[in-house]
Design a protein around this motif. Structure first.
Motif, PDB file in Angstrom:
ATOM      1  N   VAL A 100       0.869  -1.181   0.000  1.00 16.48           N
ATOM      2  CA  VAL A 100       0.000   0.000   0.000  1.00 16.48           C
ATOM      3  C   VAL A 100       0.902   1.226   0.000  1.00 16.48           C
ATOM      4  O   VAL A 100       1.904   1.266   0.705  1.00 16.48           O
ATOM      5  N   TRP A 101       0.550   2.210  -0.867  1.00 18.42           N
ATOM      6  CA  TRP A 101       1.376   3.404  -1.053  1.00 18.42           C
ATOM      7  C   TRP A 101       0.538   4.651  -0.870  1.00 18.42           C
ATOM      8  O   TRP A 101      -0.675   4.633  -1.024  1.00 18.42           O
ATOM      9  N   ASP A 102       1.242   5.749  -0.613  1.00 22.56           N
ATOM     10  CA  ASP A 102       0.595   7.051  -0.560  1.00 22.56           C
ATOM     11  C   ASP A 102       1.100   7.835  -1.765  1.00 22.56           C
ATOM     12  O   ASP A 102       2.303   8.031  -1.911  1.00 22.56           O
ATOM     13  N   ALA A 103       0.167   8.219  -2.661  1.00 29.23           N
ATOM     14  CA  ALA A 103       0.597   8.864  -3.903  1.00 29.23           C
ATOM     15  C   ALA A 103       0.887  10.335  -3.636  1.00 29.23           C
ATOM     16  O   ALA A 103       0.159  10.991  -2.910  1.00 29.23           O
ATOM     17  N   ASP A 104       2.003  10.795  -4.208  1.00 30.58           N
ATOM     18  CA  ASP A 104       2.319  12.231  -4.101  1.00 30.58           C
ATOM     19  C   ASP A 104       2.486  12.774  -5.500  1.00 30.58           C
ATOM     20  O   ASP A 104       3.065  12.123  -6.354  1.00 30.58           O
TER      21      ASP A 104
ATOM     22  N   PHE B 195       6.015   4.779   0.744  1.00 27.68           N
ATOM     23  CA  PHE B 195       5.657   3.378   0.976  1.00 27.68           C
ATOM     24  C   PHE B 195       5.060   3.275   2.371  1.00 27.68           C
ATOM     25  O   PHE B 195       5.615   3.796   3.332  1.00 27.68           O
ATOM     26  N   LEU B 196       3.890   2.615   2.452  1.00 36.71           N
ATOM     27  CA  LEU B 196       3.249   2.541   3.771  1.00 36.71           C
ATOM     28  C   LEU B 196       3.355   1.147   4.390  1.00 36.71           C
ATOM     29  O   LEU B 196       3.550   1.014   5.587  1.00 36.71           O
ATOM     30  N   GLY B 197       3.180   0.107   3.575  1.00 36.35           N
ATOM     31  CA  GLY B 197       3.231  -1.234   4.179  1.00 36.35           C
ATOM     32  C   GLY B 197       3.071  -2.284   3.111  1.00 36.35           C
ATOM     33  O   GLY B 197       2.776  -1.979   1.950  1.00 36.35           O
TER      34      GLY B 197
ATOM     35  N   PHE C 139      -1.441  -5.127   6.245  1.00 34.79           N
ATOM     36  CA  PHE C 139      -0.201  -4.572   5.684  1.00 34.79           C
ATOM     37  C   PHE C 139       0.743  -4.291   6.853  1.00 34.79           C
ATOM     38  O   PHE C 139       0.315  -3.719   7.857  1.00 34.79           O
ATOM     39  N   LEU C 140       2.031  -4.673   6.684  1.00 39.57           N
ATOM     40  CA  LEU C 140       2.966  -4.465   7.796  1.00 39.57           C
ATOM     41  C   LEU C 140       4.136  -3.616   7.356  1.00 39.57           C
ATOM     42  O   LEU C 140       4.525  -3.627   6.195  1.00 39.57           O
ATOM     43  N   ALA C 141       4.722  -2.881   8.313  1.00 40.96           N
ATOM     44  CA  ALA C 141       5.976  -2.157   8.029  1.00 40.96           C
ATOM     45  C   ALA C 141       6.683  -2.004   9.363  1.00 40.96           C
ATOM     46  O   ALA C 141       6.116  -2.291  10.415  1.00 40.96           O
ATOM     47  N   ARG C 142       7.931  -1.558   9.315  1.00 39.59           N
ATOM     48  CA  ARG C 142       8.680  -1.360  10.560  1.00 39.59           C
ATOM     49  C   ARG C 142       8.686   0.122  10.907  1.00 39.59           C
ATOM     50  O   ARG C 142       8.916   0.953  10.046  1.00 39.59           O
ATOM     51  N   ASP C 143       8.520   0.419  12.185  1.00 38.88           N
ATOM     52  CA  ASP C 143       8.579   1.823  12.598  1.00 38.88           C
ATOM     53  C   ASP C 143      10.017   2.216  12.906  1.00 38.88           C
ATOM     54  O   ASP C 143      10.939   1.447  12.654  1.00 38.88           O
TER      55      ASP C 143
ATOM     56  N   GLY D 153      -2.189  -1.037   7.899  1.00 31.38           N
ATOM     57  CA  GLY D 153      -3.387  -1.015   7.084  1.00 31.38           C
ATOM     58  C   GLY D 153      -3.892  -2.417   6.875  1.00 31.38           C
ATOM     59  O   GLY D 153      -3.242  -3.389   7.285  1.00 31.38           O
ATOM     60  N   LYS D 154      -5.097  -2.536   6.242  1.00 32.36           N
ATOM     61  CA  LYS D 154      -5.631  -3.860   5.956  1.00 32.36           C
ATOM     62  C   LYS D 154      -6.192  -3.830   4.544  1.00 32.36           C
ATOM     63  O   LYS D 154      -6.652  -2.795   4.086  1.00 32.36           O
ATOM     64  N   VAL D 155      -6.156  -4.962   3.903  1.00 34.81           N
ATOM     65  CA  VAL D 155      -6.655  -4.987   2.535  1.00 34.81           C
ATOM     66  C   VAL D 155      -7.641  -6.146   2.389  1.00 34.81           C
ATOM     67  O   VAL D 155      -7.424  -7.230   2.944  1.00 34.81           O
ATOM     68  N   GLU D 156      -8.700  -5.885   1.679  1.00 34.28           N
ATOM     69  CA  GLU D 156      -9.635  -6.956   1.362  1.00 34.28           C
ATOM     70  C   GLU D 156      -9.372  -7.336  -0.083  1.00 34.28           C
ATOM     71  O   GLU D 156      -9.448  -6.490  -0.974  1.00 34.28           O
ATOM     72  N   ALA D 157      -8.998  -8.594  -0.283  1.00 28.96           N
ATOM     73  CA  ALA D 157      -8.634  -8.993  -1.640  1.00 28.96           C
ATOM     74  C   ALA D 157      -9.238 -10.342  -1.925  1.00 28.96           C
ATOM     75  O   ALA D 157      -9.615 -11.089  -1.013  1.00 28.96           O
ATOM     76  N   GLU D 158      -9.311 -10.623  -3.233  1.00 31.35           N
ATOM     77  CA  GLU D 158      -9.802 -11.941  -3.635  1.00 31.35           C
ATOM     78  C   GLU D 158      -8.769 -12.506  -4.607  1.00 31.35           C
ATOM     79  O   GLU D 158      -8.344 -11.837  -5.539  1.00 31.35           O
TER      80      GLU D 158
END
Length: 2016
Positions: free
Chosen positions: A1851-1855, A1862-1864, A1911-1915, A1924-1929
């Motif tokens: 998951v990303w944050d667009a700029d 990059f978020l996670g 979604f995981l990342a290191r602080d 974050g969380k994602v719902e996917a199929e």
């Protein structure tokens, strides 16, 4: 301190017989020699000495026993004499004459006369703890007569002193030929306490002891008892250190995990030493997968190799322009890897840490394989455990055993205080110029110290111009602890702008200065002096021995000593003050006190040169002298940079004290003591000629001496402890060699000897503990001294206990493994004995000629250090040592180093000056001292020479019988050997025998008038050694050296008889050495016989009676003095050569040797001409036979006559059998012969035929057992014809993988429930994991192919290997337990072992898994048929297929000098195939009477004909693994090349691009004709676009041996018989045909097929299934299964049975002739052969590699939630995120796909409804995705990669303007990933980290999955957090399904997804300001707005109130 007992005579004996006496004190007994045929008096006249460490107590006893000696039975006790030593202690000397008492304590008339002396010493040396020493496990074997007397310890302690007198047997430890047993010899057997006598004795004394408890003391313990004055010489000459060798380091970087950092592009850098290599870059991932292989080749000395550092570092975003940033690194030295089992780490995880920031934790893990191969090591590739086990990172860390996984950072402080005695390092010319100009006189060296550790260097400051620099600095390293680098290198260097060179180097081995046990200690060292050695001290600009100063090779001179210390401090990284860098720092350190390293003492070194012979003729023309130096003392030429006086001042106090002591000890000495000046060189002398190679110095009766005074800190305790341990180790080594020797020569009862050895070991260890414990409170002891002492004492105590326990476990059956364990003790002792803190430097002895240094010997100072306590004394102190001088440095490598420069007999003594009075005590007696004039008359003033005035004259007889396996010195591959024998100053040669490696000289060499100086009795027990050198005679030039060995003669004095048991001596084998490698054996015997006296001597003897100054000589009784006669030359052809006399040469008997001549193969050209008409000549012991001539080698290389024989006389003793020589000659025109090559069969043992014993035919017993088993299996006895054995084999076939099987035997009604097998249980366990998985679709028959079978078989193989390992580990643990717990649990342990392995497995499984109730299976599970996968060559499994046809390599050409066996391959010029059979004639009749016996074939009955035969050879090449990279990119493009005869198949167009583990999956058919084409070569070449292709490696298979082998290696026998499907029967012959053929060939009765699935062969009945299914499922009756069952059990058939080769795949190492001995990879293949005259085989099996299956993965990202918010709003400062999701499957570059952006999510919720489509190719068998792509724009073709199937979602944050944030991320392994949560709430972090307790699913099974994943990342703190969380199929389709139901990318057609319902803030201010205001303001501030509104209303109200109030009031008041 010592007790001396002189046993004079025993009188009034009864009868006549051989007498022997035993004298015992404090448990140590000595035996006298045997006096033969004594009547009433036995004049023993022998003296025994007991060195003792504590004063004798007045109540201690001395015991003397007199026996009648018997060679056959045990000795019979005549009587005993015991006395209390009270009187002796009081008076110091005593003569006694007393009667003996018998067994019943009654007096008998026999009496004994003795004299006893006791030398006490003032001041005891610490009490000898008697109790401890005497608790010996073996008191039983000794006398148990006097209960009052303390039990004396075992015979083992009789050996306690035996080591002193290296009598004879000690030599065995030095490989000096066989053990000379005691002097009392029977014809063949050593006498006295031989094992049998011990048995009887023990039985008598111990009341029927178990022979299993008897131990035999050292074989030398029962020899003579004069204290030994010689120590053993070392036979290996060449220095092995410092010589370069080939090494290969191979590293596979597999993958990295948990790398710290956001969205990184990691590259791994692999660095070994100075070389670096990089992997490719993986983009945007924290767990990159590489699987790349790197190889580094080195050619350096071992020390340099093992100190190289392997460094693995992960670098982030490295590209051409920037070097990238380091994420983390890991380092260890090569030595750590090499010391691992198999020299490798396999699939281990390296912990990465950042050296720049040590406070941070770990930075990730890197999974690698690291292997280090030296020449001749072969690396076993371990079985790859299934991937799941390896995900356990913590359990598989890349660390050696015993290193904790959490390593901490530590500081290593290396403190450099000062140095002394540095050599001059600049030329004096410059100095003189300076002196002239400036007038200053400087020291010519500018030293600094450089410290290298773990790849980092630190250095101290430079001290200008100082020979004694003072630094007081410390170099600080910061490194992980415990470090994975073994050594710290400390080097003094000379700073110089032009050439900055090393002065000396010292290595601190961290293993020796720390201890990792629970009572261990951190590395610590000093402050202590270390001595540095290197090249000679004279300065030259280009020093040829500079390497020695770098620490390579053995230093040849003292360079300097350096005072250093080391300490380690573990860092607390949480402490904020710590500097986090690991740069090396230099700090000042506090100076240490002068006396911290010990009090200065004055030491005295004395040496005397008794002999200098074998001086190389190059040095023979100029006068020669010898120089001895210790440190710089004694070095006259280039030693002292400063005079010694300064030292004296330093040690001033010590001096005065010393002189005081000396004055006390003798009044006359007065003050002269101060004056004696050291004399360190002998006077020069001109050498005399010995023979044409060697000279000698005429040191006849005058022996020059040297003496040196020197001052050193007194740290003798360190050396003493090392000496005690060394002696225990020497004794152990010698004992173990004895045991080896006894096992090799098959002497009886080696286990007893081993018990004795272990007993000595345990008593030695306990003795160490008492001795070492003495002076604990020494002021100058360092922490390391204290800790080492503690740990040594602990170790030795436990070792003593373990040895005791081990001793009780030694039985005949276990001796081999116990011997191995004892070997471990030896290594440990040697390791402990090596003292890391030096004290006194080593002594160097230099031979000088013309003031030039020529050759040297280095003698460790501890070896000659004196101590009052015997055990602490150096092993060569006060002994005559034979020293061979060698050339310095590199000159000593190779052949130059093998010639002896000089052989010295030297006596050395080193001790404190105040102990000086002992210094002459060990010299051979009978000398006068010559002193300097000023020393005359002063007691203990050292002499400058010794004058020997007693000399004995001897005759030496050398019986040279034969030698074998000599070195090939000529180009013909043979040699023309002769032996040269040296004794004292004489030498003689044997005759030259031409063209042989196994000469039988059969020659007696007689040396007359050998003069030896010294006392008679010392000569007898300790004669000088004899040196035998073997040379190869060349017509031109000088003879080549071929090897050398040493021996000691058996001595006969003139008053002894020449009769058994000592004479005549026996022939024995002596190992010949050439450099460090063995080069054959010599069979010889040596005797030294004293000559009877001549008149002159008799006259002197008479004079001596009156004149005391003439030495006395006893006149031997006449009659005994004559020497045995020498027979004249018997063989007239040989001229005046004396043969070995009859009593010594071996006893012969008649043997017949039958030779089977089969053929010759692969003969190379001789002198460029091809071999055309070869013939084989066989020769053994002078007789021989020739084969028939091969008329045309090219057409048919086989012989026409197969069997010939000859008769020959061979020794009865098989160990003395001469070798058999095979020579191949080529018969040319005109009767010329050329030698093609030769081979010597050194041991005929395996070819000796011994007729079978009629009585016990071993299989009949087996039959009984099997019968019992059969009745059990068949449920009760059944009626059967007698003698039949039923082998019931049925359950074995189907048991493998069936869940349950019910078997009903015809004649039993038992239902047998069969345990489900391993794999099943595994499967079940897996099933329990995922409930949905039960409905698995098992592969149906049609899906199975050959590869399924292959992979299943590989799993089984790994399982087997794993079980073997587990079993081995368990056994080892058991051993450990046994050792530690003693024999408590022995009974139990035994039962445990007996439980067969299968039961064990079952048991374990039952424990592992609660037995589930059996569920009836829905479908019957398929069992995959398997084959055998051999992890090695088939040949190793089946003994090279030499069951009747042997292959002998023919050799020609010299052996290379560089390394012993390196060039063997190149010397092979062909092979002879055949066999031989040796047996005594006549043979028993029954053999020749057998049916069908053909006398022409003798013992070789039933041999196939050797006519040419046509064969179809089918080679299946499966795959190659771990190939050596051939291209610069670290890869190779391999293809297969097959050569057989003239056929050459190159599969070049099918090369596999850039692969080191290619799967070929091909079969090749070749037609060949044996014997012309029988060597198959399968090679792997590397394809190159330009230039020629390179060979990677090849393997050769001898097809002929396979074809003719009884193991039937033509076509492997499958496990089951089926006629269709993947497991179709390959052999054109069906099992029934094969079976009947085998029965016919073996003349067996059968096979008889019976009803009910039985078949009978001979007397065995086999059962099995009888139905066969064809492709249509129709069943029909068949006997094939039955026949196949018999074939599987063919090895059980009596007489002819052997294991048949199963259907298999073999793994063969690939070798490259350019890199001999180092594996270049492995190849898996198998070969089938079908004779062309039989029915043709079917088509080849299809083993083409499986094609990956095409799949399409559709991923729909529906929504995200709780995504962290990154951006701040411009206007409102509000947090929001512009979310998009990115995903990829194969790699970011290839197929990353992004969703659209969900702008301005304020809650972290995003709606996408976006579909990704990933097409991919997937290999189900390997669970890998296959991608092909070009590596770079320049690549020629695509490379195939295999990567794990992992889906990554990020998951990303667009700029808009800067880079996206990059978020996670989450990574899902498509084969096993957690099932998603049903709702966002239930979705937790654990799902991503794999800790959640949710079922794991596989998309390949499920096909469709939907859910929420985190979604995981290191602080910042490196903690993992959920972002974050994602719902996917996820939806997986095969390519065909995808075509049928297409779907569009994103939200496109077909099957479009609806637009997401996003709140409409993709705002545009101006289009809809209100809306956005509503959104922005109302959304956020509505409560605030409402509150403000209320407030406003309120205020309005109040305002209105106040506004209207006055008016209202007025109204009210006025009442208007």
């Amino acid at each position: 301190m010592a007790l001396l007992v002189h046993l004079k005579t025993v009188t009034d004996l009864r009868g006549k017989g051989d007498r022997i006496a035993k004298v015992a004190f404090r448990g140590l007994s000595f035996y006298t020699r045997v006096l033969e045929n004594c009547e009433d008096e036995a004049p023993f006249d022998e003296t025994f000495r007991w060195p003792i460490a504590s004063s004798i107590d007045v109540n201690e006893m001395l015991e003397i026993q007199v026996f009648n000696y018997s060679k056959v039975f045990s000795n019979r006790l005549i009587g005993t004499f015991r006395m209390v030593l009270q009187k002796v202690v009081e008076e110091g000397q005593l003569e006694v004459m007393d009667t003996l008492i018998d067994d019943n304590n009654s007096v008998i008339q026999t009496s004994v006369s003795i004299e006893i002396r006791y030398q006490a010493m003032d001041g005891t040396v610490g009490a000898w703890n008697d109790e401890e020493f005497l608790e010996s496990p073996n008191a039983q074997a000794e006398d148990v007569l006097l209960p009052s007397h303390r039990q004396s310890p075992s015979k083992a302690s009789a050996a306690e002193r035996a080591l002193r007198r290296a009598g004879k047997g000690v030599f065995s430890a030095m490989k000096l030929g066989k053990v000379r047993k005691d002097d009392h010899r029977k014809q063949d057997e050593p006498a006295v306490l031989e094992a049998e006598d011990l048995d009887r004795k023990a039985m008598r004394l111990g009341g029927g002891l178990d022979p299993d408890t008897i131990s035999l003391a050292s074989v030398t313990a029962v020899t003579t008892n004069v204290s030994n004055k010689r120590s053993k010489p070392d036979i290996k000459m060449e220095p092995s250190a410092g010589r370069p060798m080939d090494y290969q380091v191979s590293i596979t970087v597999i993958e990295a995990r948990q790398l710290v950092g956001l969205n990184m592009d990691p590259v791994v850098c692999v660095e070994v030493g100075e070389e670096k290599k990089y992997t490719s870059m993986k983009e945007s991932t924290n767990c990159p997968y590489y699987n790349e292989y790197f190889v580094f080749d080195f050619h350096v000395p071992p020390d340099v190799m093992f100190d190289k550092i392997i460094k693995l570092s992960v670098i982030h975003s490295k590209n051409l322009l920037r070097s990238g940033t380091l994420v983390g690194s890991f380092k260890m030295d090569v030595g750590t890897v090499y010391s691992q089992p198999e020299h490798q780490f396999y699939h281990k995880w390296a912990i990465l840490s950042d050296p720049e920031d040590i406070t941070a934790g770990l930075k990730g893990y890197l999974k690698v394989d690291v292997a280090v191969v030296g020449k001749g090591d072969n690396i076993k590739t371990p079985h790859k455990a299934n991937e799941t086990d390896e995900d356990d990172i913590e359990g598989n860390l890349l660390l050696p055993d015993g290193v904790p996984p959490e390593r901490q950072w530590a500081r290593f402080y290396i403190k450099i205080y000062r140095a002394e005695g540095l050599p001059r390092m600049n030329t004096s010319i410059m100095a003189n110029v300076k002196k002239a100009l400036i007038g200053e006189n400087k020291d010519l060296v500018d030293p600094y110290v450089q410290v290298v550790f773990a790849g980092q260097k630190g250095k101290t400051s430079v001290q200008k111009s100082s020979y004694e620099p003072l630094w007081n600095e410390q170099v600080v390293f910061t490194e992980m602890f415990p470090p994975l680098c073994k050594r710290i290198k400390v080097q003094i260097r000379d700073s110089d702008k032009v050439n900055d060179v090393a002065i000396g180097t010292h290595f601190i081995d961290l293993r020796k200065v720390s201890n990792e046990g629970d009572k261990g200690f951190l590395p610590t060292f000093g402050p202590a002096w270390v001595n540095m050695y290197g090249s000679t001290r004279n300065y030259t600009l280009m020093d040829e021995h500079q390497d020695l100063n770098e620490g390579l090779g053995e230093g040849v001179s003292f360079r300097a000593r350096l005072l250093i210390g080391l300490s380690v401090e573990i860092l607390d990284t949480s402490n904020p003050e710590i500097t986090s860098s690991t740069e090396v720092q230099l700090e000042q350190s506090t100076p240490v006190a002068d006396n911290c390293t010990g009090k200065m003492e004055e030491f005295f070194l004395f040496g005397s040169f008794l002999e200098a012979t074998m001086i190389d003729r190059k040095n023979g023309d100029k006068p020669i002298n010898f120089e001895v130096t210790i440190g710089n003392y004694g070095n006259e030429i280039d030693g002292m940079s400063k005079p010694v006086i300064k030292k004296k001042k330093e040690g001033g106090a010590g001096n005065e004290e010393a002189s005081e002591l000396l004055q006390n000890s003798s009044d006359e000495e007065g003050n002269e003591e101060e004056e004696f000046v050291s004399i360190s060189t002998t006077p020069p002398m001109k050498p005399l000629i010995t023979d044409r190679n060697y000279f000698h110095l005429p040191y006849f009766d005058k022996k020059p001496c040297i003496y040196i005074k020197s001052w050193w800190q007194d740290q003798r305790r360190r050396l003493y402890n090392a000496n005690i341990m060394d002696k225990i180790a020497d004794k152990l080594e010698e004992g173990l060699n004895d045991v080896h020797e006894m096992m090799k020569t098959e002497k009886p009862h080696p286990e007893r000897r081993l018990r004795g050895v272990l007993e000595e070991l345990s008593s030695g260890c306990l003795r160490f503990v008492t001795l070492a414990n003495k002076d604990q409170n020494h002021s100058s002891r360092t922490r390391l001294d204290r800790e080492r002492l503690k740990s040594c004492m602990r170790e030795l105590e436990t070792m003593g206990q373990q040895a005791k326990t081990l001793r009780s476990q030694v039985k005949k059956t276990t001796i081999r493994e116990k011997l191995k364990q004892s070997q471990n003790f030896l290594q440990k002792l040697r390791f402990l004995a090596d003292e890391p803190q030096h004290s006194i430097p080593d002594i160097f002895l230099w031979m000088m000629s013309n003031n030039k240094r020529i050759a040297y010997a280095r003698i460790p100072s501890k070896d000659i250090l004196y101590s009052i306590v015997d055990e602490e004394m150096g092993k060569d102190c006060g002994k005559v040592k034979t020293v061979f001088l060698k050339l310095p440095g590199k000159k000593g490598f190779g052949p130059a180093g093998w010639t002896v420069q000089a052989k010295m007999e030297i006596y050395l003594w080193l001790g404190l000056n105040k102990q000086r009075k002992e210094f002459l005590s060990g010299l051979p007696c009978g000398f006068e001292e010559r002193k300097l004039p000023k020393g005359q008359g002063i007691l203990f003033f050292p002499p400058i020479s010794l004058l020997y005035n007693k000399k004995q004259v001897f005759q030496l007889r050398v019986h040279m019988y034969q030698a074998r396996s000599l070195f090939a010195a000529d180009s013909s591959g043979l040699s023309d050997p002769f032996a040269r024998v040296f004794f004292i100053t004489q030498s003689q040669c044997t005759e030259v025998l031409n063209e042989t490696l196994c000469p039988t000289w059969d020659q007696l060499l007689v040396f007359d008038n050998v003069e030896l100086y010294g006392e008679v009795h010392e000569m007898r027990d300790d004669p000088p050694i004899i040196v035998i050198e073997i040379y190869d005679q060349d017509t031109v030039g000088k003879a080549d050296f071929m090897g050398r060995t040493f021996a000691k003669p058996v001595v006969k004095m003139s008053d002894e008889e020449y009769c058994p048991p000592r004479f005549p001596p026996q022939l024995e084998y002596y190992q010949i050495y050439r450099g460090n490698s063995t080069a054959g054996d010599l069979l010889a015997a040596f005797e030294l016989l004293q000559l009877p006296y001549d008149d002159e001597e008799i006259r002197r003897a008479l004079l001596a009676v009156t004149d005391p100054c003439v030495p006395q000589i006893k006149i031997g009784p006449a009659g005994k003095s004559d020497l045995p006669p020498i027979d004249g030359p018997t063989d007239l052809d040989r001229g005046p050569i004396l043969p070995v006399p009859l009593g010594i040469r071996p006893v012969l008997s008649k043997y017949r040797v039958e030779i089977l001549f089969w053929g010759l193969r692969d003969l190379k050209r001789v002198n460029l001409a091809q071999v055309d008409r070869p013939r084989v000549d066989i020769e053994c012991a002078g007789k021989g036979v020739q084969s028939s001539l091969i008329q045309n080698y090219k057409k048919n290389p086989n012989f026409s006559t197969l069997v010939k024989w000859f008769e020959v006389d061979l020794p009865e003793n098989e160990l003395l059998h001469p070798p058999l020589n095979i020579r191949v000659v080529d018969c040319r025109a005109f009767g010329r012969y050329t030698l093609v090559g030769s081979h010597a069969v050194n041991s005929l043992r395996k070819f000796i035929y011994r007729p079978p014993d009629k009585k016990a035919q071993h299989w009949s017993t087996a039959a009984k057992l099997l019968n019992a088993y059969a009745t059990l299996a068949n449920g009760g006895p059944s009626s059967r014809p007698a003698g039949e054995i039923v082998v019931n084999v049925e359950p074995e076939v189907p048991i493998k993988k069936m869940e349950t099987m019910v078997k009903l035997e015809a004649n039993s009604d038992a239902v047998v429930k069969v345990e489900p097998s391993e794999e099943e249980k595994e499967k079940k366990k897996k099933k329990k994991k995922g409930a949905e998985e039960i409905e698995d679709d098992e592969p149906d028959e049609s899906m199975l192919d050959w590869w399924s079978k292959y992979f299943a078989s590989i799993e089984t193989m790994k399982e087997h290997l794993r079980q073997q390992e587990a079993a081995a580990a368990e056994a080892e643990e058991k051993e450990e337990m046994d050792l530690t717990e003693g024999s408590k649990g022995q009974g139990k342990a035994k039962e445990k072992i007996k439980m067969p392995k299968e039961d064990k497995k079952k048991k374990q499984q039952q424990q592992q898994q609660p037995q589930q109730p059996e569920v009836p299976e829905k479908k019957n599970k398929l069992k995959i048929d398997e084959m055998k996968v051999y992890p090695k060559e088939l040949e190793t499994e089946f003994d090279n297929f030499e069951d009747w046809l042997h292959t002998f390599n023919l050799l020609r050409g010299k052996i290379g000098d560089d390394d012993d066996n390196a060039a063997d391959e190149e010397r092979i010029v062909g092979r002879f195939k055949g066999s031989m059979c040796v047996y005594k004639v006549p043979l028993p009749d029954d053999i020749t009477k057998e049916a069908g016996y053909d006398p022409n074939f003798g013992m070789f009955q039933g041999i196939p004909s050797n006519d040419p035969i046509n064969v179809l050879v089918r080679v299946y090449v499966v795959r190659a693994t771990d190939l050596h990279p051939a291209d610069i990119n670290g890869k190779a493009d391999p293809y297969v090349v097959i050569k057989l005869g003239k056929t050459d198949i190159k599969d070049k167009e099918n090369y596999i691009s850039k692969q080191l583990n290619p799967v070929f999956g091909k079969s090749f058919d070749i037609e060949a004709t044996f014997p012309m084409e029988s060597m198959l070569t399968v090679a792997i070449y590397d394809w190159d676009l330009v230039g020629s292709d390179d060979l990677i490696g090849e393997t050769k298979i001898d097809l002929e041996n396979r074809y003719y082998s009884k193991h039937r290696a033509t076509c492997g026998v499958s496990g089951t018989y089926s006629i269709h499907g993947y497991n179709i029967w390959r052999d054109p012959q069906k099992p029934t045909q094969i079976l009947s053929k085998l029965c016919k060939e073996g003349k067996l009765d059968g096979p008889h097929y019976g009803p009910g699935g039985r078949v009978k062969v001979v007397n065995r009945v086999f059962t099995g299934p009888t139905e066969l299914e064809d492709e249509n499922g129709q069943k029909k009756q068949t006997e094939e299964h039955l026949a196949l069952t018999v074939l599987h059990h063919w090895e059980e058939i009596p007489r002819v049975g052997c294991k048949l080769v199963p259907e298999h795949v073999e793994t063969r190492p690939l070798l490259n002739p350019d890199k001999p001995g180092i594996e270049q990879g492995r190849l898996e293949l198998w070969v089938d052969m079908f004779p062309m005259d039989m029915p043709a085989p079917g088509p080849a099996i299809d083993i083409a590699p499986r094609k990956p299956k095409k799949y399409e993965l559709r991923v729909i990202v529906w929504n995200t939630d709780e995504v962290i918010l990154e951006d701040d709003d411009y206007f409102t400062g509000e947090k929001s995120s512009d979310i998009f999701v990115r995903g990829w499957l194969k790699g970011q570059q290839e197929d990353k796909q992004d969703t659209d952006v969900h702008y301005h999510s304020l809650t972290g919720e995003g709606n996408f409804n976006w579909r990704y489509i990933f097409p991919f190719d997937y290999l189900a068998a390997e669970e890998k995705i296959v991608i092909s792509k070009k590596e770079s724009m320049f690549s020629w073709d695509e490379t195939e990669y295999k990567i794990p199937a992992r889906l990554t979602l990020q998951v990303w944050d667009a700029d808009h303007f800067s880079a996206d944030d990059f978020l996670g991320a989450i990574e899902l392994d498509l084969n096993r990933f957690p099932r998603g949560a049903k709702t966002a709430k239930q979705c937790s972090m654990e799902l991503g980290t794999g800790e959640a307790e949710v079922p794991m699913i596989s998309i390949f099974k499920q096909k469709r999955v939907k859910g929420w994943w985190p979604f995981l990342a290191r602080d910042e703190n490196d903690e993992i957090e959920i972002t974050g969380k994602v719902e996917a199929e996820l939806h997986l389709l095969t390519a065909e399904e995808a075509e049928k139901s297409p779907a569009g990318l994103a939200r496109n057609e077909p099957d479009p997804l609806e637009k997401p319902n996003r709140p409409d803030t993709s705002f545009i201010w101006f289009l809809n300001p209100l809306k956005s205001i509503r959104y922005f303001i109302w959304h956020t501030y509505r409560w605030l707005l409402l509150k403000i509104l209320l407030l406003v209303l309120l205020l309005l109200m109040v305002g209105l109130f106040f506004y209207s109030m006055p008016g209202y009031l007025v109204k009210k008041l006025l009442g208007a």
